[in-house]
Design a protein around this motif. Sequence first.
Motif, PDB file in Angstrom:
ATOM      1  N   LYS A  64       0.841  -1.193   0.000  1.00 31.59           N
ATOM      2  CA  LYS A  64       0.000   0.000   0.000  1.00 31.59           C
ATOM      3  C   LYS A  64       0.879   1.246   0.000  1.00 31.59           C
ATOM      4  CE  LYS A  64      -3.891   2.273   2.245  1.00 31.59           C
ATOM      5  NZ  LYS A  64      -4.858   2.257   3.371  1.00 31.59           N
ATOM      6  N   VAL A  65       0.647   2.120  -0.976  1.00 30.96           N
ATOM      7  CA  VAL A  65       1.386   3.377  -1.090  1.00 30.96           C
ATOM      8  C   VAL A  65       0.477   4.511  -0.629  1.00 30.96           C
ATOM      9  CG1 VAL A  65       2.501   4.975  -2.695  1.00 30.96           C
ATOM     10  CG2 VAL A  65       2.805   2.508  -2.974  1.00 30.96           C
ATOM     11  N   VAL A  66       0.957   5.318   0.294  1.00 34.97           N
ATOM     12  CA  VAL A  66       0.176   6.444   0.808  1.00 34.97           C
ATOM     13  C   VAL A  66       0.982   7.730   0.644  1.00 34.97           C
ATOM     14  CG1 VAL A  66      -1.154   5.037   2.424  1.00 34.97           C
ATOM     15  CG2 VAL A  66       0.989   6.074   3.178  1.00 34.97           C
ATOM     16  N   TYR A  67       0.340   8.861   0.957  1.00 35.71           N
ATOM     17  CA  TYR A  67       0.951  10.160   0.688  1.00 35.71           C
ATOM     18  C   TYR A  67       0.741  11.128   1.844  1.00 35.71           C
ATOM     19  CZ  TYR A  67       1.721  14.770  -1.365  1.00 35.71           C
ATOM     20  OH  TYR A  67       2.165  16.042  -1.595  1.00 35.71           O
ATOM     21  N   ALA A  68       1.747  11.966   2.082  1.00 35.52           N
ATOM     22  CA  ALA A  68       1.631  13.056   3.055  1.00 35.52           C
ATOM     23  C   ALA A  68       2.383  14.271   2.542  1.00 35.52           C
ATOM     24  CB  ALA A  68       2.185  12.621   4.413  1.00 35.52           C
ATOM     25  N   ALA A  69       1.811  15.444   2.736  1.00 35.62           N
ATOM     26  CA  ALA A  69       2.464  16.710   2.356  1.00 35.62           C
ATOM     27  C   ALA A  69       3.042  17.361   3.599  1.00 35.62           C
ATOM     28  CB  ALA A  69       1.455  17.637   1.687  1.00 35.62           C
ATOM     29  N   VAL A  70       4.257  17.883   3.478  1.00 35.54           N
ATOM     30  CA  VAL A  70       4.940  18.477   4.631  1.00 35.54           C
ATOM     31  C   VAL A  70       5.454  19.874   4.292  1.00 35.54           C
ATOM     32  CG1 VAL A  70       5.618  16.204   5.517  1.00 35.54           C
ATOM     33  CG2 VAL A  70       7.192  17.464   4.030  1.00 35.54           C
ATOM     34  N   GLU A  71       5.689  20.657   5.320  1.00 39.73           N
ATOM     35  CA  GLU A  71       6.236  22.000   5.157  1.00 39.73           C
ATOM     36  C   GLU A  71       7.752  21.979   4.932  1.00 39.73           C
ATOM     37  OE1 GLU A  71       4.495  24.599   4.830  1.00 39.73           O
ATOM     38  OE2 GLU A  71       2.544  24.097   5.686  1.00 39.73           O
ATOM     39  N   GLY A  72       8.420  20.968   5.518  1.00 39.42           N
ATOM     40  CA  GLY A  72       9.882  20.976   5.575  1.00 39.42           C
ATOM     41  C   GLY A  72      10.603  20.779   4.266  1.00 39.42           C
ATOM     42  N   LEU A  73       9.903  20.305   3.233  1.00 37.47           N
ATOM     43  CA  LEU A  73      10.551  20.091   1.940  1.00 37.47           C
ATOM     44  C   LEU A  73      10.476  21.364   1.083  1.00 37.47           C
ATOM     45  CD1 LEU A  73       9.349  16.436   1.306  1.00 37.47           C
ATOM     46  CD2 LEU A  73      11.678  17.185   1.826  1.00 37.47           C
ATOM     47  N   GLU A  74      10.720  22.472   1.746  1.00 36.07           N
ATOM     48  CA  GLU A  74      10.728  23.765   1.074  1.00 36.07           C
ATOM     49  C   GLU A  74      12.110  24.025   0.453  1.00 36.07           C
ATOM     50  OE1 GLU A  74       9.670  26.258   4.348  1.00 36.07           O
ATOM     51  OE2 GLU A  74      11.687  26.286   5.188  1.00 36.07           O
ATOM     52  N   TYR A  75      12.213  25.109  -0.299  1.00 35.10           N
ATOM     53  CA  TYR A  75      13.434  25.411  -1.048  1.00 35.10           C
ATOM     54  C   TYR A  75      14.137  26.630  -0.472  1.00 35.10           C
ATOM     55  CZ  TYR A  75      16.355  26.640  -5.135  1.00 35.10           C
ATOM     56  OH  TYR A  75      17.396  26.943  -5.973  1.00 35.10           O
ATOM     57  N   HIS A  76      15.454  26.486  -0.281  1.00 33.71           N
ATOM     58  CA  HIS A  76      16.299  27.611   0.107  1.00 33.71           C
ATOM     59  C   HIS A  76      17.508  27.619  -0.827  1.00 33.71           C
ATOM     60  CE1 HIS A  76      14.354  28.882   3.924  1.00 33.71           C
ATOM     61  NE2 HIS A  76      13.875  27.660   3.847  1.00 33.71           N
ATOM     62  N   GLU A  77      17.699  28.693  -1.523  1.00 30.11           N
ATOM     63  CA  GLU A  77      18.736  28.774  -2.555  1.00 30.11           C
ATOM     64  C   GLU A  77      20.117  28.407  -2.024  1.00 30.11           C
ATOM     65  OE1 GLU A  77      20.615  29.172  -6.092  1.00 30.11           O
ATOM     66  OE2 GLU A  77      18.445  29.299  -5.815  1.00 30.11           O
ATOM     67  N   ASP A  78      20.442  28.854  -0.807  1.00 28.40           N
ATOM     68  CA  ASP A  78      21.791  28.606  -0.284  1.00 28.40           C
ATOM     69  C   ASP A  78      22.045  27.135   0.030  1.00 28.40           C
ATOM     70  OD1 ASP A  78      19.879  28.865   1.715  1.00 28.40           O
ATOM     71  OD2 ASP A  78      21.305  29.573   3.220  1.00 28.40           O
ATOM     72  N   ILE A  79      20.993  26.355   0.262  1.00 26.00           N
ATOM     73  CA  ILE A  79      21.154  24.925   0.554  1.00 26.00           C
ATOM     74  C   ILE A  79      20.773  24.063  -0.645  1.00 26.00           C
ATOM     75  CG2 ILE A  79      20.402  22.992   2.013  1.00 26.00           C
ATOM     76  CD1 ILE A  79      19.911  24.953   4.263  1.00 26.00           C
ATOM     77  N   ASN A  80      19.649  24.384  -1.270  1.00 21.99           N
ATOM     78  CA  ASN A  80      19.091  23.524  -2.313  1.00 21.99           C
ATOM     79  C   ASN A  80      19.418  23.963  -3.739  1.00 21.99           C
ATOM     80  OD1 ASN A  80      16.516  23.902  -0.083  1.00 21.99           O
ATOM     81  ND2 ASN A  80      17.473  21.899  -0.293  1.00 21.99           N
TER      82      ASN A  80
END
Length: 240
Positions: A193-209
Amino acid sequence: MPKIGLLTVTHDPDGKNIRVFNELQRELEDIYGELFLTISEESSIEFIKEMENSKFTLKIIPKKGAAEARREVVDFGLNGESDYYHYCDFDRLLTWGANHLQELRTIVSAIPNHDYLILGRTERAMNTHPPEWVETEKITNKICSLELGMDLDITAGSCSFSRKAAEYINKYSCEKMTDSEWAMIAHRIAKLKVVYAAVEGLEYHEDINGLNRVLSNSEKWLGRLRLALIISEAAIKTGK
């Protein structure tokens, strides 16, 4: 109590993530029972030494692209004792830990509840990304949503899965990109079974990502479009 292992990959020739890692090291080592990292041989010596002095178990590999590094870390992690795994690109993990540490802790604690969990971005987190990421990933996410029968974001660089799923991934993964492929291996081949969750932490920061290389705007859009096509094709054909 199930043991949860972190699986992560990085290529950091400039050692740009050393400072953030040093700030988060103890927290990350506390969250996971085991920590596995594959790191490209082209990464900075200073960064490799920092990781060797941590609780991370390290494997230095040739630079052959993200998919190969991800497959290497799954195979590497299966040598450990973890019952479940959290895969997260290293730069994504640092952004998550630096800005939404409690959310990361909460998500990891819930990993044993699912055979395969796709971790995506909230609308706010998605909109922190460059426009060429947002617009091209809409297409990929739409195709993957149709294939799995639910609305999801599959291109955020993070997911979690059981040891059983990891064994199937280790056996069958072969595509140029793994974002959709791993979920389809779990869904179609392992019949999990494959399920899904959305999170805030996978955001983008230019200096890191952000990327280490300078590209023109058109090159950026073309590069993301190519990725969208590769991931979308894998979603449709894997396991059929």
